[in-house]
Design a protein around this motif. Structure first.
Motif: not given
Length: 315
Positions: A226-227, A247-249, A261-265, A277-279
């Motif tokens: 979901w994330v 959430a990542s691999e 305000e975070f967003e994934q590129t 930022w390192d997740e």
């Protein structure tokens, strides 16, 4: 709560004198429970924990219990200090709703691992404090923490290495729960090859990986897929605390959010406040660090057992 004796007490032996080194014998994608403080990091391989389930450790003067329930996929690090006593934990051989039941050797009270609550004995009703920790593959740990150390193998015997209730010598190259992790069923029955428990949800698989955060009376579980569907990042408030969940691999991680305000590129990086930022570590390219949130990583059915069907985050 259904509590039952499954194997004899201590048939699965906790590790009480852990030894660490820089070399790891397993596979690159093996999962690690990772505890980190100020850049000092230790990895506890699930491959080892499958046979021991509990490591009583002391890290930077903090007594901790690194705990793992294979049936629940539940990785939780707890503080071992309760009141004025430092407790040491062992494996009781019991299950509570298919979750590991630990016992402490000081009072012989029993504790449900996924919940962290004492369910029987002198300390009944007491809840252990969750200590910040995360899960990541060995290669990610070694890359992020090049000076980190990893738990080494023991020469103990374990019931998890046996087809009976009698402990046998451990072959750490074996994977005693591999078939269970790959199957659709869940619970002790599914692990032993019989019919598992029923699951009445179609929006979430019973063994979906969830990151559970509890602040006061507020408990929220974040299902990994979901994330990911939400762009790989969620910002929300739990019990008055602002958090960000990535959430990542590599896994799923939570930190306190200073208000960014975070967003994934499109390249998979996470951006906020003019930097990346390192997740997995919460560290930024310009040298800042996010504070890790105490959280539990476990399967959806175990989180629902403890907190009910509505205790999941939904965008």
């Amino acid at each position: 709560m259904n509590v039952r004796q499954v194997v004899p007490r201590d048939a699965i032996p906790s590790i009480d004198d852990p030894v660490f080194g820089t070399e790891y014998f397993g596979e690159p994608d093996d999962e690690m429970i990772v505890v980190e403080r100020d850049g000092d990091a230790r990895a506890y391989p699930v491959r080892i924990l499958n046979y021991h389930e509990i490591v009583n450790d002391e890290f930077r003067d903090e007594p901790i219990a690194v705990t793992w329930c294979p049936l629940c996929g539940s990785a939780v690090v707890y503080e071992r200090t309760v009141g004025t006593r430092d407790l040491t934990f062992g494996v009781s051989g019991k299950l509570a709703d298919d979750a590991l039941v630990m016992y402490d050797r000081e009072t012989e009270s029993e504790w449900k691992q996924s919940l962290g609550e004492c369910i029987a004995g002198e300390l009944e009703g007491t809840t252990l404090s969750v200590s910040p920790a995360s899960m990541m593959p060995w290669t990610t740990f070694r890359d992020r923490y090049p000076n980190g150390v990893v738990l080494q193998r023991t020469d103990a015997k374990s019931e998890a290495a046996s087809e009976t209730d009698e402990p046998e010598s451990i072959d750490y190259d074996a994977r005693p729960y591999e078939r269970y992790f790959q199957s659709e069923g869940f619970g002790l029955g599914a692990h032993r090859g019989s019919e598992g428990r029923s699951w009445d949800r179609d929006d979430l698989d019973a063994k979906t990986v969830v990151l559970g955060i509890k602040t006061g009376d507020n408990a929220v579980g974040f299902p990994l897929p979901w994330v990911k569907e939400n762009g790989g990042v969620v910002t929300t408030t739990i019990g008055g605390s602002d958090v960000v969940v990535f959430a990542s691999e590599n896994g799923i991680y939570a930190f306190r959010n200073p208000g960014y305000e975070f967003e994934q590129t499109e390249y998979g990086a996470y951006e906020a406040d003019g930097t990346t930022w390192d997740e997995a570590t919460g560290e930024s390219a310009d040298g800042r660090s996010l504070e890790e949130v105490p959280a539990k990583r476990l399967f959806a059915f175990a989180w629902q057992d403890d907190h009910g069907p509505d205790a999941f985050y939904s965008a």
